[in-house]
Design a protein around this motif. Sequence first.
Motif, PDB file in Angstrom:
ATOM      1  N   GLY A   4       2.937  -0.973   2.457  1.00  0.00           N
ATOM      2  CA  GLY A   4       2.579  -1.918   1.426  1.00  0.00           C
ATOM      3  C   GLY A   4       2.020  -1.316  -0.119  1.00  0.00           C
ATOM      4  N   LEU A   5       1.593  -2.178  -0.724  1.00  0.00           N
ATOM      5  CA  LEU A   5       1.034  -1.923  -2.161  1.00  0.00           C
ATOM      6  C   LEU A   5      -0.123  -1.078  -2.080  1.00  0.00           C
ATOM      7  CD1 LEU A   5       1.301  -5.473  -3.876  1.00  0.00           C
ATOM      8  CD2 LEU A   5       2.755  -3.117  -4.648  1.00  0.00           C
ATOM      9  N   ILE A   6      -1.116  -1.407  -1.042  1.00  0.00           N
ATOM     10  CA  ILE A   6      -2.455  -0.518  -0.995  1.00  0.00           C
ATOM     11  C   ILE A   6      -2.056   0.233   0.031  1.00  0.00           C
ATOM     12  CG2 ILE A   6      -5.007  -0.688  -0.826  1.00  0.00           C
ATOM     13  CD1 ILE A   6      -3.932  -2.326  -3.078  1.00  0.00           C
ATOM     14  N   GLY A   7      -1.350   0.141   0.983  1.00  0.00           N
ATOM     15  CA  GLY A   7      -1.079   0.948   2.073  1.00  0.00           C
ATOM     16  C   GLY A   7      -0.368   2.343   1.644  1.00  0.00           C
ATOM     17  N   ARG A   8       0.234   2.213   0.571  1.00  0.00           N
ATOM     18  CA  ARG A   8       1.075   3.586  -0.064  1.00  0.00           C
ATOM     19  C   ARG A   8      -0.123   4.578  -0.466  1.00  0.00           C
ATOM     20  NH1 ARG A   8       5.138  -0.227  -1.727  1.00  0.00           N
ATOM     21  NH2 ARG A   8       4.503   0.120  -3.941  1.00  0.00           N
ATOM     22  N   ASN A  30      -4.087  -6.250 -17.686  1.00  0.00           N
ATOM     23  CA  ASN A  30      -2.534  -5.737 -17.324  1.00  0.00           C
ATOM     24  C   ASN A  30      -1.467  -6.008 -18.445  1.00  0.00           C
ATOM     25  OD1 ASN A  30      -0.420  -4.830 -15.893  1.00  0.00           O
ATOM     26  ND2 ASN A  30      -0.723  -6.159 -14.040  1.00  0.00           N
ATOM     27  N   ASN A  31      -1.099  -4.874 -18.902  1.00  0.00           N
ATOM     28  CA  ASN A  31       0.136  -4.818 -20.221  1.00  0.00           C
ATOM     29  C   ASN A  31       1.458  -4.939 -19.298  1.00  0.00           C
ATOM     30  OD1 ASN A  31      -1.793  -4.899 -22.195  1.00  0.00           O
ATOM     31  ND2 ASN A  31      -1.897  -2.383 -21.757  1.00  0.00           N
ATOM     32  N   SER A  32       1.510  -5.225 -17.940  1.00  0.00           N
ATOM     33  CA  SER A  32       2.888  -5.599 -17.233  1.00  0.00           C
ATOM     34  C   SER A  32       2.846  -6.854 -16.741  1.00  0.00           C
ATOM     35  CB  SER A  32       2.747  -4.340 -16.194  1.00  0.00           C
ATOM     36  OG  SER A  32       3.958  -4.676 -15.139  1.00  0.00           O
ATOM     37  N   GLU A  33       4.047  -7.522 -16.466  1.00  0.00           N
ATOM     38  CA  GLU A  33       4.300  -8.636 -15.885  1.00  0.00           C
ATOM     39  C   GLU A  33       3.967  -8.533 -14.235  1.00  0.00           C
ATOM     40  OE1 GLU A  33       8.101 -10.007 -17.145  1.00  0.00           O
ATOM     41  OE2 GLU A  33       7.244 -10.778 -19.204  1.00  0.00           O
ATOM     42  N   LYS A  34       3.938  -7.218 -13.749  1.00  0.00           N
ATOM     43  CA  LYS A  34       4.191  -7.116 -12.222  1.00  0.00           C
ATOM     44  C   LYS A  34       2.784  -7.342 -11.524  1.00  0.00           C
ATOM     45  CE  LYS A  34       7.929  -4.565 -12.218  1.00  0.00           C
ATOM     46  NZ  LYS A  34       9.112  -4.726 -11.607  1.00  0.00           N
ATOM     47  N   ILE A  35       2.963  -8.136 -10.399  1.00  0.00           N
ATOM     48  CA  ILE A  35       1.933  -8.647  -9.480  1.00  0.00           C
ATOM     49  C   ILE A  35       1.537  -7.185  -8.600  1.00  0.00           C
ATOM     50  CG2 ILE A  35       1.406 -10.081  -7.564  1.00  0.00           C
ATOM     51  CD1 ILE A  35       3.111 -12.320  -8.884  1.00  0.00           C
ATOM     52  N   ASP A  36       0.295  -6.837  -8.572  1.00  0.00           N
ATOM     53  CA  ASP A  36      -0.199  -5.775  -7.869  1.00  0.00           C
ATOM     54  C   ASP A  36      -1.133  -5.961  -6.567  1.00  0.00           C
ATOM     55  OD1 ASP A  36      -2.202  -6.715  -8.981  1.00  0.00           O
ATOM     56  OD2 ASP A  36      -3.145  -4.672  -9.641  1.00  0.00           O
ATOM     57  N   TRP A  37      -1.041  -7.089  -6.336  1.00  0.00           N
ATOM     58  CA  TRP A  37      -1.803  -7.991  -5.004  1.00  0.00           C
ATOM     59  C   TRP A  37      -1.170  -8.926  -4.406  1.00  0.00           C
ATOM     60  CZ3 TRP A  37      -5.633  -5.039  -3.170  1.00  0.00           C
ATOM     61  CH2 TRP A  37      -6.701  -5.607  -2.108  1.00  0.00           C
ATOM     62  N   SER A  38      -1.488  -9.378  -3.016  1.00  0.00           N
ATOM     63  CA  SER A  38      -1.031 -10.112  -2.322  1.00  0.00           C
ATOM     64  C   SER A  38      -0.960 -11.373  -3.023  1.00  0.00           C
ATOM     65  CB  SER A  38      -1.855 -10.188  -1.024  1.00  0.00           C
ATOM     66  OG  SER A  38      -1.426 -11.181  -0.256  1.00  0.00           O
ATOM     67  N   ILE A  39       0.120 -11.940  -3.254  1.00  0.00           N
ATOM     68  CA  ILE A  39       0.227 -13.348  -3.876  1.00  0.00           C
ATOM     69  C   ILE A  39      -0.516 -14.322  -2.855  1.00  0.00           C
ATOM     70  CG2 ILE A  39       2.507 -13.746  -2.802  1.00  0.00           C
ATOM     71  CD1 ILE A  39       1.233 -14.864  -6.333  1.00  0.00           C
ATOM     72  N   PHE A  79       0.530   4.673  -9.297  1.00  0.00           N
ATOM     73  CA  PHE A  79      -0.563   3.224  -8.879  1.00  0.00           C
ATOM     74  C   PHE A  79      -1.308   2.793 -10.187  1.00  0.00           C
ATOM     75  CE2 PHE A  79      -0.353   6.299  -5.237  1.00  0.00           C
ATOM     76  CZ  PHE A  79       0.471   5.591  -4.630  1.00  0.00           C
ATOM     77  N   ASP A  80      -1.514   1.544 -10.236  1.00  0.00           N
ATOM     78  CA  ASP A  80      -2.442   0.874 -11.198  1.00  0.00           C
ATOM     79  C   ASP A  80      -3.835   0.749 -10.732  1.00  0.00           C
ATOM     80  OD1 ASP A  80      -2.963  -1.476  -9.857  1.00  0.00           O
ATOM     81  OD2 ASP A  80      -1.253  -2.351 -10.704  1.00  0.00           O
ATOM     82  N   GLY A  81      -4.678   0.639 -11.502  1.00  0.00           N
ATOM     83  CA  GLY A  81      -6.117   0.762 -11.520  1.00  0.00           C
ATOM     84  C   GLY A  81      -6.713   0.018 -10.153  1.00  0.00           C
ATOM     85  N   THR A  82      -6.297  -1.228  -9.925  1.00  0.00           N
ATOM     86  CA  THR A  82      -6.574  -2.108  -8.701  1.00  0.00           C
ATOM     87  C   THR A  82      -6.017  -1.500  -7.568  1.00  0.00           C
ATOM     88  OG1 THR A  82      -6.649  -4.056  -9.939  1.00  0.00           O
ATOM     89  CG2 THR A  82      -6.364  -4.228  -7.484  1.00  0.00           C
ATOM     90  N   GLN A  83      -4.607  -0.830  -7.531  1.00  0.00           N
ATOM     91  CA  GLN A  83      -4.358  -0.186  -6.156  1.00  0.00           C
ATOM     92  C   GLN A  83      -4.910   1.003  -5.856  1.00  0.00           C
ATOM     93  OE1 GLN A  83       0.058  -0.429  -7.879  1.00  0.00           O
ATOM     94  NE2 GLN A  83       0.447  -0.317  -5.789  1.00  0.00           N
TER      95      GLN A  83
END
Length: 353
Positions: free
Chosen positions: A10-14, A148-157, A298-302
């Motif tokens: 997953g997002l953080i698992g990676r 976040n200057n991206s439209e991506k969702i980087d955490w569990s919705i 990875f972004d900052g939160t990840q």
Amino acid sequence: MRISVLGGSGLIGRVITKELLKEHEVQVIDIVRSAYSNVDYIYGDLNNIDDIAEKIKNSDYVINAAQYYFNLNAMKAALKSGVNYIDLGGLFWMTKKQLELNKDFEREGILALIGMGAEPGVTNVIARYIYNKYGTPEAIMLRDGWINNSEKIDWSIDTQIDEMIMDAPVFENGEYRYYKPLSRSEEVDFSIGRIRVYLTIHSELATFPSSFEGVKYVDWMEGGTGFEYIAFISKLFGEDREVMGIKTRKYLKEVLKSKGLIGYNSEEPKELEACKVIFKYEDREVTMEFVSYPKDEFDGTQYVTGISPVIAINMKVRGSGVLPPEKVIESETFLQKLKEKGIKLIYQEKVDL
């Protein structure tokens, strides 16, 4: 050491997997194949506790990076296998349930380190650091913001929506009181800019009043790019009702996936995150802010969330029972290693308020 990572695809698992591979043997257990070819990948479903226990039994640690709804199943698997357990947190109500397993982990003589991500996680360690210097404060306030200057969702919705619809605990005068989510807000000057933050449910509230006994007030607020947008979506999809035979949250997630809005593929991550831990005393206010920037893919939160449990493992964290980071992590060493990983720490003190 041999480390098993539940939800390692997953997002953080990676992030966790990539960091662990620098020093350890890694096994990823997930329903989705790992993105990394140099790990042992095993299919595993956390609904099957016995199967997961069998697959992690030869590990030194198991890190749970799956959706927080599975935290109790993952902990029960760790108990069955006798393996030290670490997770990334799971909102206030889940943390309370996890703490109920304390005697079971004590009986087995193994550690369940719960909430060892960014927030909770880094926030808890910073709180311990300030507490060690100045003792019990009158109030602890946690403020989290991101750009976040991206439209991506980087955490569990699902986690984001839960924070938008569940009543938020605030510890006031020795007891918990519960308020409607987003019912309080304020503007905070972070080092990355001024951001409006809102009252939501969070894990630190479950442990801080007992970890820092005597504190009179604790709260959590968060906000950032897209926050109000998710808040609106939560009004439509938050209850996970069935409409025309379709569960609303499942539909939302499938739409987001189809639009490529969850996680990052070829797009460069652009989110940065800052979080302040504020201790208020009668004669001073002490604040430490951490700031995490994008790192590689990875972004900052990840990034900050993923490296934190790895640092704990590299510190050979030990204990017995179900414990939050502020009770088991040596704060000065951890924060130094966090800085070595590129996380910025800003310490401020205002005296004679």
